[in-house]
Design an enzyme around this catalytic site. Structure first.
Site: not given
Ligand code: 13P
Ligand code: G3H
Ligand code: ZN
Length: 309
Positions: A82, A180-181, A211, A214, A254, A256, A281
């Site tokens: 990614d 993102h985020g 991307h 979420s 995508n 995350d 656990r």
């Molecule tokens: P989110 O932050 O919306 O989950 O996006 C993740 C992402 O684009 C990773 O490349």
């Molecule tokens: O693109 C962003 C993804 O959420 C990955 O995040 O770079 O903190 O692992 P990260």
């Molecule tokens: Zn991304």
């Protein structure tokens, strides 16, 4: 059983109303939770590793864990880099056994983005690996004061067509308003669907990638806040917008942030309710279950809501 590329997955998804979930992985519980969710839905899967994940876990652990998941489940799983920043990290991942890499040249000028993307495409294709690139910039709410400012960084459809033609890239991430985020919109969520339709009409055979997709599921944000968290005003892409996007060439979605929220909410809840427990656990188990449930919901009710996967 071996890892697969996303070629077949995207070829099947391209003209149907569904998309493949691409979930970010950082450790064993996250991988197991995602894989269990996809297995329950018999869904093909992309597991993706960011530069941050490589640094955190050491890629060799992640590669072997993902290979273990393929062996255990027999699912079609693509292992993807990614946001690869340059040729070197993409080459490293190709050499390490990834089946897909993203070269993110979106911060570079157009011609430079074409040049570095083409370099990665040539190397990856020689090794049977597919490549995702990005055109346009994903801006968060802090980056854009109003919609017109954000639109200035969105993908230009004619450039997308020229970019794909000149690079031979396998899939293209587009900027249409996601970011993102957990803080994607200040007011009403807005995605530029007209732009997406135009891009898809100019490059109908190129799988598009969303991307920053979420939803920032309120149930998990609320649970985090209820058990000591402080995540006010978080807002993501509403699920009905994802349902809409998959109709116009979006084959990869995508996710995350929703994993992070699902996991953290469950861990917070467990630790608050069981202050005497200290066996990891006991809280990582429920967190893994929460990820499984979230992924299953995403696939069943959003990514494959049409039931055509
Ligand atoms: P989110 O932050 O919306 O989950 O996006 C993740 C992402 O684009 C990773 O490349
Ligand atoms: O693109 C962003 C993804 O959420 C990955 O995040 O770079 O903190 O692992 P990260
Ligand atoms: Zn991304």
């Amino acid at each position: 059983m071996a890892l697969v590329t996303s070629k077949e997955m995207f070829a099947k998804a391209l003209n149907k109303d569904y998309a493949i979930g691409a979930f970010n992985v950082n450790n064993m519980e996250i991988i197991q939770g995602i894989v269990a969710g996809a297995q329950a839905e018999k869904a093909p899967l992309i597991l993706q590793v960011s530069a941050g994940a490589r640094k955190y876990a050491n890629p060799i652990y992640l590669v072997h864990l993902v290979q273990a998941a393929v062996e255990e489940t027999g699912l079609d799983i693509c292992l993807h880099l990614d946001h690869g920043a340059d040729f070197d990290i993409c080459k490293k991942c190709v050499d390490d056994g990834f089946t897909s890499v993203m070269i993110d040249g979106s911060k570079h000028p157009f011609e430079e983005n074409i040049k570095i993307t083409k370099e990665v495409v040539d190397y990856a294709h020689d090794h049977g690996v597919v490549v995702e690139a990005e055109l346009g910039k994903l801006s968060g709410i802090e980056d854009a004061v109003h919609v017109s400012a954000a639109e200035a960084s969105f993908t230009v459809p004619e450039e997308a067509a020229e970019f794909v033609e000149k690079t031979g890239v396998d899939s293209l991430a587009v900027a249409i308003g996601t970011s993102h985020g957990a803080y994607k919109f200040k007011g009403t969520p807005y995605l530029d669907f007209e732009r997406l339709k135009k891009i898809h009409s100019l490059i109908p055979n190129t799988p598009l990638v969303l991307h920053g997709a979420s939803t920032v599921i309120p149930e998990f944000v609320d649970k985090c806040n209820q058990f000591g968290g402080n995540i006010p005003g978080a807002q993501g892409v509403p699920e009905d917008m994802i349902l809409e996007a998959v109709k116009y060439g979006v084959c990869k979605v995508n996710i995350d942030t929703d994993l992070r929220l699902a996991m953290t909410a469950e861990i917070r809840k467990y630790l608050v309710e069981h202050p005497a427990d200290f066996d990891p656990r006991l809280y990582l188990g429920p967190a893994r279950e929460a990820i499984k449930g979230m992924v299953q919901h995403k696939i069943k009710d959003v990514l494959n809501a049409s039931g055509t996967m």
